[in-house]
Design a protein around this motif. Structure first.
Motif, mmCIF file in Angstrom:
data_model
loop_
_atom_site.group_PDB
_atom_site.id
_atom_site.type_symbol
_atom_site.label_atom_id
_atom_site.label_comp_id
_atom_site.label_asym_id
_atom_site.label_seq_id
_atom_site.Cartn_x
_atom_site.Cartn_y
_atom_site.Cartn_z
ATOM 1 N N PRO A 75 -11.655 4.633 2.261
ATOM 2 C CA PRO A 75 -10.441 4.398 2.841
ATOM 3 C C PRO A 75 -9.344 4.535 1.849
ATOM 4 O O PRO A 75 -8.158 4.735 1.990
ATOM 5 C CB PRO A 75 -10.483 3.022 3.101
ATOM 6 C CG PRO A 75 -11.979 2.696 3.205
ATOM 7 C CD PRO A 75 -12.674 3.814 2.639
ATOM 8 N N ALA A 126 -5.367 6.895 1.017
ATOM 9 C CA ALA A 126 -3.953 6.150 0.939
ATOM 10 C C ALA A 126 -3.621 6.948 -0.425
ATOM 11 O O ALA A 126 -2.258 7.120 -0.490
ATOM 12 C CB ALA A 126 -4.050 4.906 0.890
ATOM 13 N N ARG A 151 0.402 2.722 2.776
ATOM 14 C CA ARG A 151 0.285 3.823 3.522
ATOM 15 C C ARG A 151 -0.648 3.321 4.862
ATOM 16 O O ARG A 151 -0.813 4.031 5.846
ATOM 17 C CB ARG A 151 -0.406 4.907 3.038
ATOM 18 C CG ARG A 151 0.674 5.428 1.817
ATOM 19 C CD ARG A 151 1.293 6.899 2.287
ATOM 20 N NE ARG A 151 2.128 7.159 1.089
ATOM 21 C CZ ARG A 151 3.185 8.116 1.341
ATOM 22 N NH1 ARG A 151 2.964 8.819 2.418
ATOM 23 N NH2 ARG A 151 3.967 8.232 0.575
ATOM 24 N N ILE A 152 -1.857 2.608 4.581
ATOM 25 C CA ILE A 152 -2.827 2.176 5.578
ATOM 26 C C ILE A 152 -2.755 0.590 5.825
ATOM 27 O O ILE A 152 -3.324 0.414 6.795
ATOM 28 C CB ILE A 152 -4.029 2.481 5.036
ATOM 29 C CG1 ILE A 152 -4.485 2.039 3.583
ATOM 30 C CG2 ILE A 152 -4.172 4.066 4.969
ATOM 31 C CD1 ILE A 152 -5.861 2.080 3.225
ATOM 32 N N GLY A 153 -1.681 0.083 5.617
ATOM 33 C CA GLY A 153 -1.808 -1.644 5.972
ATOM 34 C C GLY A 153 -0.503 -2.024 5.541
ATOM 35 O O GLY A 153 0.096 -1.635 4.469
ATOM 36 N N ARG A 178 -9.540 -4.454 8.005
ATOM 37 C CA ARG A 178 -10.083 -3.347 7.067
ATOM 38 C C ARG A 178 -10.111 -3.699 5.702
ATOM 39 O O ARG A 178 -9.467 -4.424 5.258
ATOM 40 C CB ARG A 178 -9.411 -2.085 7.210
ATOM 41 C CG ARG A 178 -9.351 -1.379 8.891
ATOM 42 C CD ARG A 178 -8.769 -0.035 8.981
ATOM 43 N NE ARG A 178 -7.285 -0.572 8.945
ATOM 44 C CZ ARG A 178 -6.295 0.356 8.414
ATOM 45 N NH1 ARG A 178 -6.512 1.397 8.267
ATOM 46 N NH2 ARG A 178 -5.032 -0.038 8.236
#
Ligand code: FAD
Length: 492
Positions: free
Chosen positions: A257, A261, A333-335, A367
């Protein structure tokens, strides 16, 4: 002791700092409610001293008036250390950022506490030297903050953390007295007071000057990106490399993950399909470094590496490091937000603990991404959550606690480098028996019986920390002062 009104305190501070050395505008004060953690609290004023003399006078005034002082460097801390939990003033070292001297013959530098970490190494580069502790936040964090947190970084695997690079400190104690600890010569007699101070998180004094070691920059450096299908394989490769007798200067791991990002942000060519990536660095003499690099690559391949890529030049090397060093920022970018833990474990337990990290996040319905100092076993799980959702905040905190418990259970620690601050304060009892915590409290009482400096931090509540010294104002009184200050707005 009479209670000062906010206006009296502000007048006293202005007399010390001049009109441009004190912030009281509520909008400006809001900028000092934060650090990199998830807590928030408003100060009644922010002092911006330019000298140790001013710090002496500020601390003395606040001690006399029963007003708390929270030292602050750049506010990049990840455990709430520089948040003025019970109001009081924030004492920022932002204007004390000079390099006072460099002595290459003795390999030392003397700096002010507000100097940004990277600025020291940039200044030293033309002389062929650098400062070893290199937190990933080094472009922003200060050396004073590093001393207070005993910070580490990717290159402390072989180089050691901040405490290993300090010779002497000048500090202002809680009653305003200025003292020097340590000496230019290594190993002065008596207890290691510099060591006691390093990592004390602004609770026993304010660092006003630092004499640190600097080191010659290595003749050669090789940087390698190694991709694996899983974190387990990457973790096993870390242990295999170290047990071969070759110790890279850095061994950083990023999981799947995190890679997505980081690559979206850095465009450094990180393999986004990989299960995990190791960023490895070797330093030394030109003679022999290629042989050592080859050997490390072979060990990684024997441990299921699917790609081994050597940085071809300085440009590629810098791009790879930029990706790693900006990784936390890339999480945006992801949260919307992340809650980072900093547990340390024996590195052989990495595979098992990483699985427990994943399970904790799953249980919380959140996550998680992992970016960490794998060689040191210093985990940094970034639990992703939405900070506008109180329910998610609670679940993130619960997952963080579960992870720290797992770290302690395998013989590790609740923090490697981010400190205890207020965030980990109540987890101290997971790691230390009551008698040890009492000894920590006795040390703090000896240095700051009134709890003037950075109260409510580091020690669990119930151990005297939360109560504050007898002469200190209560939390309610401090909040009242903060409200007075806010109500007065621009005018006071
Ligand atoms: C993206 C990111 C990456 C990071 N990576 C790392 C890493 O690799 N390694 C690592 O160790 N940390 C890392 N950190 C955490 C943080 O940067 C370090 O803890 C750093 O040392 C804090 O420095 P600062 O100047 O921001 O201090 P602040 O956050 O302002 O303060 C931290 C603590 O130090 C005290 N303090 C500050 N100045 C003084 C002073 N002059 N005298 C006494 N006490 C003082 C404060 O009261 C507070 O308790 C990272 C943080 C971020 C946001």
């Amino acid at each position: 002791m009479s209670d000062p009104s906010a206006a009296t305190l502000v007048d006293g501070l202005r007399a010390i700092l001049g009109t441009d050395g004190l912030l009281t505008d509520p909008q400006e004060l809001r900028l000092y409610m934060y650090d990199g953690s998830i807590d928030r609290a408003l100060p009644i004023a922010v002092a911006l001293p330019r000298s140790a003399e001013q710090i002496e006078r500020i601390v003395r005034l606040c001690a006399e008036e029963g007003v708390h002082v929270t030292p602050r460097g750049a506010g990049t801390g990840l455990s709430g250390g520089s948040i003025p939990l019970c109001g009081g003033i924030v004492l920022s070292t932002a204007r004390m950022k000079s390099i006072l001297g460099v002595d290459t013959e003795n390999a030392t530098a003397t700096v002010q506490p507000g100097l940004v970490n990277l600025d020291l190494s940039r200044h030293l580069a033309p002389l062929g030297f650098h400062y070893v502790p290199d937190p990933s936040s080094q472009g922003a964090c200060t050396i004073g903050g590093n001393v207070a947190e005993n910070s580490g970084g990717p290159h402390t695997l072989t180089g050691g953390v901040t405490t290993n690079h300090l010779l002497a400190l000048e500090v202002v104690l809680a009653d305003g007295e200025r003292v020097r600890l340590g000496s230019r010569a290594p190993d002065p007699p008596g207890p290691d007071l510099v060591g006691v101070f390093c990592g004390s998180e602004g609770t026993i004094g304010v660092v006003t000057e630092i004499l640190c070691r600097i080191v010659r920059t290595s003749e050669s450096v090789r940087t390698m990106l190694v991709a694996f299908d899983s974190c387990r394989a990457a973790s096993e490769a870390v242990s295999a490399v170290i047990s071969s007798g070759i110790i890279p200067t850095a061994m950083e791991m990023m999981d799947h993950p995190a890679l997505g990002a980081i690559e979206a942000f850095s465009h450094a060519g990180y393999p986004v399909d990989a299960g995990a990536v190791l960023l490895l660095e070797l330093e030394g003499l030109e003679d022999g470094i290629d042989r050592a690099t080859q050997r490390v690559a072979d060990i990684c391949r024997a441990n299921a590496a699917v790609e081994v890529r050597l940085a071809a030049d300085d440009e590629e090397r810098e791009a790879l490091w930029k990706g790693r060093k900006k990784a936390f920022g890339a999480m945006g970018r992801i949260g919307p937000s992340y809650y980072v833990q900093d547990g340390v474990i024996p590195r052989t337990r990495l595979p098992e603990v990483l699985e427990r990290v994943e399970a904790a996040a799953l249980r919380a319905g959140l996550r998680v991404a992992n970016v960490f100092h794998a060689g040191d076993g210093n985990l940094h799980p970034l639990i992703l959550f939405d900070d506008h959702d109180p329910e998610q905040i609670k679940r993130a905190i619960a997952a963080g606690e579960e992870i720290l418990r797992a770290c302690v259970e395998v013989g590790g620690s609740i923090t490697g480098e981010h400190g205890i601050g207020m965030e980990k304060r109540d987890y101290m009892a997971l790691q230390f028996p009551q008698a040890t915590l009492e000894a920590f409290r006795a040390l703090r009482d000896a240095c700051d019986p009134q709890r003037t400096l950075n109260p409510y931090k580091v020690l669990p509540s119930g151990l005297g920390c939360a109560e504050g010294g007898k002469r200190q104002k209560t939390l309610t009184q401090m909040q009242e002062l903060a409200h007075q200050a806010q109500a007065a707005g621009e005018a006071y």
